[in-house]
Scaffold this motif. Sequence first.
Motif, mmCIF file in Angstrom:
data_model
loop_
_atom_site.group_PDB
_atom_site.id
_atom_site.type_symbol
_atom_site.label_atom_id
_atom_site.label_comp_id
_atom_site.label_asym_id
_atom_site.label_seq_id
_atom_site.Cartn_x
_atom_site.Cartn_y
_atom_site.Cartn_z
ATOM 1 N N VAL A 1 -0.854 0.559 -0.324
ATOM 2 C CA VAL A 1 -1.077 -0.770 -0.901
ATOM 3 C C VAL A 1 -2.453 -1.277 -0.479
ATOM 4 C CG1 VAL A 1 -0.286 -3.149 -0.998
ATOM 5 C CG2 VAL A 1 1.385 -1.282 -0.922
ATOM 6 N N ALA A 2 -2.683 -1.329 0.841
ATOM 7 C CA ALA A 2 -3.956 -1.820 1.357
ATOM 8 C C ALA A 2 -4.102 -1.384 2.805
ATOM 9 C CB ALA A 2 -4.034 -3.345 1.265
ATOM 10 N N THR A 3 -5.352 -1.156 3.199
ATOM 11 C CA THR A 3 -5.642 -0.812 4.584
ATOM 12 C C THR A 3 -6.864 -1.576 5.058
ATOM 13 O OG1 THR A 3 -7.012 1.077 3.966
ATOM 14 C CG2 THR A 3 -4.681 1.523 4.384
ATOM 15 N N THR A 4 -6.970 -1.723 6.367
ATOM 16 C CA THR A 4 -8.136 -2.367 6.960
ATOM 17 C C THR A 4 -8.456 -1.687 8.283
ATOM 18 O OG1 THR A 4 -9.071 -4.463 7.752
ATOM 19 C CG2 THR A 4 -6.708 -4.149 8.066
ATOM 20 N N THR A 5 -9.748 -1.508 8.539
ATOM 21 C CA THR A 5 -10.183 -0.893 9.781
ATOM 22 C C THR A 5 -10.554 -1.968 10.794
ATOM 23 O OG1 THR A 5 -12.509 -0.817 9.154
ATOM 24 C CG2 THR A 5 -11.118 1.036 8.465
ATOM 25 N N THR A 6 -10.734 -1.550 12.024
ATOM 26 C CA THR A 6 -11.139 -2.489 13.070
ATOM 27 C C THR A 6 -12.465 -3.143 12.722
ATOM 28 O OG1 THR A 6 -9.985 -1.162 14.716
ATOM 29 C CG2 THR A 6 -11.628 -2.720 15.525
ATOM 30 N N GLY A 7 -13.320 -2.411 12.038
ATOM 31 C CA GLY A 7 -14.620 -2.943 11.659
ATOM 32 C C GLY A 7 -14.580 -3.892 10.472
ATOM 33 N N GLY A 8 -13.406 -4.015 9.853
ATOM 34 C CA GLY A 8 -13.265 -4.969 8.762
ATOM 35 C C GLY A 8 -13.333 -4.371 7.375
ATOM 36 N N ASN A 9 -13.484 -3.062 7.274
ATOM 37 C CA ASN A 9 -13.471 -2.441 5.939
ATOM 38 C C ASN A 9 -12.060 -2.475 5.370
ATOM 39 O OD1 ASN A 9 -16.231 -1.706 6.009
ATOM 40 N ND2 ASN A 9 -15.742 0.042 7.287
ATOM 41 N N THR A 10 -11.958 -2.759 4.089
ATOM 42 C CA THR A 10 -10.654 -2.828 3.435
ATOM 43 C C THR A 10 -10.609 -1.906 2.224
ATOM 44 O OG1 THR A 10 -11.337 -4.717 2.093
ATOM 45 C CG2 THR A 10 -10.229 -5.194 4.170
ATOM 46 N N ASN A 11 -9.397 -1.515 1.886
ATOM 47 C CA ASN A 11 -9.176 -0.647 0.729
ATOM 48 C C ASN A 11 -7.879 -1.087 0.073
ATOM 49 O OD1 ASN A 11 -9.551 1.621 -1.007
ATOM 50 N ND2 ASN A 11 -8.017 2.732 0.176
ATOM 51 N N TYR A 12 -7.880 -1.188 -1.253
ATOM 52 C CA TYR A 12 -6.709 -1.653 -1.994
ATOM 53 C C TYR A 12 -6.349 -0.680 -3.097
ATOM 54 C CZ TYR A 12 -7.521 -6.273 0.088
ATOM 55 O OH TYR A 12 -7.693 -7.318 0.961
ATOM 56 N N ALA A 13 -5.070 -0.593 -3.379
ATOM 57 C CA ALA A 13 -4.626 0.104 -4.575
ATOM 58 C C ALA A 13 -5.087 -0.696 -5.791
ATOM 59 C CB ALA A 13 -3.109 0.233 -4.577
#
Length: 121
Positions: A48-60
Amino acid sequence: QVQLVESGGGLVQPGGSLRLSCAASGSIFSINAMGWYRQAPGKARELVATTTTGGNTNYADSVKGRFTISRDNAKNTVYLQMNSLKPEDTAVYYCNAHLTVAGRLNPSRYWGQGTQVTVSS
């Protein structure tokens, strides 16, 4: 050693909103990324969605513009704000964390127990 505890699921009407939370606890040295996956009946689990410690995000693609993932690094907690919900968003939502346990060299993936989200009138 590590627990991911989700909350915030439930029943909502189409067009409504829900906010999911997931808190990681235990002997955690560092967290690389946290995110949400979902699994509808008869279907494979999907990102669905992910986020890294550095703040990068990824969404379906199916949730872009409707869902927002955020993270409180100090609390090891990730949130998923879901707006404009549709019946096809109905699924069990699972929290996922890619993290390193204290005393270990390599990170591993951990999963929460899942929380049901049902979108129906």
